[in-house]
Design a protein around this motif. Structure first.
Motif, PDB file in Angstrom:
ATOM      1  N   MET A   1      34.762   5.132  46.999  1.00 46.38           N
ATOM      2  CA  MET A   1      34.429   4.634  45.682  1.00 46.38           C
ATOM      3  C   MET A   1      32.939   4.864  45.415  1.00 46.38           C
ATOM      4  SD  MET A   1      34.912   0.800  44.290  1.00 46.38           S
ATOM      5  CE  MET A   1      35.544   0.673  42.678  1.00 46.38           C
ATOM      6  N   SER A   2      32.619   5.331  44.207  1.00 39.84           N
ATOM      7  CA  SER A   2      31.220   5.601  43.884  1.00 39.84           C
ATOM      8  C   SER A   2      30.489   4.317  43.489  1.00 39.84           C
ATOM      9  CB  SER A   2      31.143   6.626  42.757  1.00 39.84           C
ATOM     10  OG  SER A   2      31.849   6.160  41.633  1.00 39.84           O
ATOM     11  N   ALA A   3      29.192   4.366  43.603  1.00 35.56           N
ATOM     12  CA  ALA A   3      28.353   3.205  43.274  1.00 35.56           C
ATOM     13  C   ALA A   3      28.468   2.909  41.778  1.00 35.56           C
ATOM     14  CB  ALA A   3      26.910   3.501  43.642  1.00 35.56           C
ATOM     15  N   PRO A   4      28.324   1.640  41.389  1.00 36.62           N
ATOM     16  CA  PRO A   4      28.409   1.308  39.964  1.00 36.62           C
ATOM     17  C   PRO A   4      27.205   1.844  39.193  1.00 36.62           C
ATOM     18  CG  PRO A   4      27.776  -0.621  41.229  1.00 36.62           C
ATOM     19  CD  PRO A   4      28.103   0.460  42.217  1.00 36.62           C
ATOM     20  N   LEU A   5      27.408   2.068  37.919  1.00 31.95           N
ATOM     21  CA  LEU A   5      26.319   2.426  37.017  1.00 31.95           C
ATOM     22  C   LEU A   5      25.762   1.133  36.436  1.00 31.95           C
ATOM     23  CD1 LEU A   5      28.041   5.336  35.112  1.00 31.95           C
ATOM     24  CD2 LEU A   5      26.168   5.536  36.742  1.00 31.95           C
ATOM     25  N   PHE A   6      24.483   1.119  36.102  1.00 30.34           N
ATOM     26  CA  PHE A   6      23.862  -0.068  35.541  1.00 30.34           C
ATOM     27  C   PHE A   6      23.334   0.232  34.149  1.00 30.34           C
ATOM     28  CE2 PHE A   6      23.779  -0.848  40.047  1.00 30.34           C
ATOM     29  CZ  PHE A   6      24.152  -2.182  40.119  1.00 30.34           C
ATOM     30  N   LEU A   7      23.618  -0.674  33.232  1.00 27.53           N
ATOM     31  CA  LEU A   7      23.143  -0.589  31.862  1.00 27.53           C
ATOM     32  C   LEU A   7      22.250  -1.798  31.613  1.00 27.53           C
ATOM     33  CD1 LEU A   7      23.546   1.034  29.167  1.00 27.53           C
ATOM     34  CD2 LEU A   7      25.251  -0.691  28.575  1.00 27.53           C
ATOM     35  N   PRO A   8      21.018  -1.592  31.152  1.00 28.12           N
ATOM     36  CA  PRO A   8      20.148  -2.734  30.867  1.00 28.12           C
ATOM     37  C   PRO A   8      20.761  -3.669  29.823  1.00 28.12           C
ATOM     38  CG  PRO A   8      18.877  -0.711  30.888  1.00 28.12           C
ATOM     39  CD  PRO A   8      20.332  -0.321  30.940  1.00 28.12           C
ATOM     40  N   ARG A   9      20.584  -4.949  30.005  1.00 23.83           N
ATOM     41  CA  ARG A   9      21.147  -5.963  29.104  1.00 23.83           C
ATOM     42  C   ARG A   9      20.729  -5.722  27.655  1.00 23.83           C
ATOM     43  NH1 ARG A   9      23.764 -10.146  30.238  1.00 23.83           N
ATOM     44  NH2 ARG A   9      23.084 -10.216  32.385  1.00 23.83           N
ATOM     45  N   ARG A  10      19.467  -5.323  27.440  1.00 27.15           N
ATOM     46  CA  ARG A  10      19.003  -5.124  26.063  1.00 27.15           C
ATOM     47  C   ARG A  10      19.794  -4.011  25.361  1.00 27.15           C
ATOM     48  NH1 ARG A  10      15.782  -0.768  25.683  1.00 27.15           N
ATOM     49  NH2 ARG A  10      14.930   0.060  27.605  1.00 27.15           N
ATOM     50  N   LEU A  11      20.255  -3.001  26.106  1.00 25.31           N
ATOM     51  CA  LEU A  11      21.071  -1.938  25.510  1.00 25.31           C
ATOM     52  C   LEU A  11      22.485  -2.445  25.232  1.00 25.31           C
ATOM     53  CD1 LEU A  11      19.940   1.237  27.473  1.00 25.31           C
ATOM     54  CD2 LEU A  11      18.999   0.254  25.381  1.00 25.31           C
ATOM     55  N   ALA A  12      23.012  -3.268  26.127  1.00 27.57           N
ATOM     56  CA  ALA A  12      24.334  -3.861  25.909  1.00 27.57           C
ATOM     57  C   ALA A  12      24.309  -4.743  24.660  1.00 27.57           C
ATOM     58  CB  ALA A  12      24.766  -4.660  27.124  1.00 27.57           C
ATOM     59  N   ILE A  13      23.209  -5.469  24.455  1.00 30.45           N
ATOM     60  CA  ILE A  13      23.079  -6.315  23.265  1.00 30.45           C
ATOM     61  C   ILE A  13      23.027  -5.461  22.003  1.00 30.45           C
ATOM     62  CG2 ILE A  13      21.495  -7.907  22.071  1.00 30.45           C
ATOM     63  CD1 ILE A  13      20.899  -9.076  24.911  1.00 30.45           C
ATOM     64  N   ARG A  14      22.354  -4.311  22.073  1.00 27.29           N
ATOM     65  CA  ARG A  14      22.334  -3.384  20.927  1.00 27.29           C
ATOM     66  C   ARG A  14      23.739  -2.884  20.598  1.00 27.29           C
ATOM     67  NH1 ARG A  14      18.298   0.517  19.725  1.00 27.29           N
ATOM     68  NH2 ARG A  14      19.757   1.087  18.108  1.00 27.29           N
ATOM     69  N   LEU A  15      24.513  -2.542  21.643  1.00 28.31           N
ATOM     70  CA  LEU A  15      25.891  -2.079  21.419  1.00 28.31           C
ATOM     71  C   LEU A  15      26.745  -3.194  20.823  1.00 28.31           C
ATOM     72  CD1 LEU A  15      26.458   0.011  24.667  1.00 28.31           C
ATOM     73  CD2 LEU A  15      26.116   0.887  22.345  1.00 28.31           C
ATOM     74  N   LEU A  16      26.559  -4.417  21.307  1.00 29.09           N
ATOM     75  CA  LEU A  16      27.290  -5.569  20.776  1.00 29.09           C
ATOM     76  C   LEU A  16      26.965  -5.754  19.295  1.00 29.09           C
ATOM     77  CD1 LEU A  16      28.981  -8.181  20.984  1.00 29.09           C
ATOM     78  CD2 LEU A  16      26.915  -9.324  21.797  1.00 29.09           C
ATOM     79  N   ALA A  17      25.691  -5.736  18.939  1.00 25.44           N
ATOM     80  CA  ALA A  17      25.291  -5.924  17.545  1.00 25.44           C
ATOM     81  C   ALA A  17      25.876  -4.841  16.651  1.00 25.44           C
ATOM     82  CB  ALA A  17      23.769  -5.935  17.439  1.00 25.44           C
ATOM     83  N   GLU A  18      25.867  -3.614  17.116  1.00 21.26           N
ATOM     84  CA  GLU A  18      26.422  -2.510  16.330  1.00 21.26           C
ATOM     85  C   GLU A  18      27.931  -2.679  16.146  1.00 21.26           C
ATOM     86  OE1 GLU A  18      26.547   2.329  16.324  1.00 21.26           O
ATOM     87  OE2 GLU A  18      24.955   1.340  17.442  1.00 21.26           O
ATOM     88  N   VAL A  39      19.456   3.352  22.659  1.00 19.56           N
ATOM     89  CA  VAL A  39      20.735   3.563  21.981  1.00 19.56           C
ATOM     90  C   VAL A  39      20.432   4.213  20.637  1.00 19.56           C
ATOM     91  CG1 VAL A  39      22.698   2.390  20.897  1.00 19.56           C
ATOM     92  CG2 VAL A  39      21.824   1.574  23.091  1.00 19.56           C
ATOM     93  N   HIS A  40      21.160   5.292  20.314  1.00 24.53           N
ATOM     94  CA  HIS A  40      20.915   6.032  19.079  1.00 24.53           C
ATOM     95  C   HIS A  40      22.230   6.381  18.398  1.00 24.53           C
ATOM     96  CE1 HIS A  40      16.762   6.646  20.311  1.00 24.53           C
ATOM     97  NE2 HIS A  40      17.247   6.900  21.503  1.00 24.53           N
ATOM     98  N   ALA A  41      22.304   6.088  17.103  1.00 22.47           N
ATOM     99  CA  ALA A  41      23.472   6.503  16.330  1.00 22.47           C
ATOM    100  C   ALA A  41      23.372   7.989  15.988  1.00 22.47           C
ATOM    101  CB  ALA A  41      23.588   5.667  15.059  1.00 22.47           C
ATOM    102  N   GLY A  42      22.147   8.527  15.970  1.00 21.46           N
ATOM    103  CA  GLY A  42      21.933   9.938  15.663  1.00 21.46           C
ATOM    104  C   GLY A  42      21.462  10.704  16.888  1.00 21.46           C
TER     105      GLY A  42
END
Length: 96
Positions: A1-18, A39-42
């Motif tokens: 099994m490969s190691a997990p990827l990590f996403l900073p909380r502030r980016l997860a919050i941006r995705l949640l808001a979007e 995080v970029h929409a464009g």
């Protein structure tokens, strides 16, 4: 099994808001030095590389991305992220 990827909380919050704002989401997560940073929409700004593409569960997959994050909200509005890399699911963790 490969190691997990990590996403900073502030980016997860941006995705949640979007996701809460529009329901349908699609865009890119940029990286510097291999670590996700924005995080970029464009298009990604100069100096960043593509870390992942993100999309809503019913949107079409983006070919050529190193990985994809499928973004959805459960019935209580909690963000759910699924990471697909090379056709297989990969563990994704949120970090502070």
């Amino acid at each position: 099994m490969s190691a997990p990827l990590f996403l900073p909380r502030r980016l997860a919050i941006r995705l949640l808001a979007e996701a809460q704002r529009s329901g349908e989401v699609q865009g890119s997560i940029g990286a510097r030095g291999g670590e996700p940073c924005s995080v970029h929409a464009g298009a990604l700004p100069e100096g960043e590389t593509l870390w992942a593409r993100y999309r809503s569960a019913h949107a079409t997959s983006a070919p050529g991305a190193p990985r994809e994050l499928v973004v959805s909200l459960d019935t209580k509005g909690v963000l759910q992220l699924r990471c697909v890399e090379g056709g297989a699911e990969r563990e994704l963790k949120i970090r502070d």
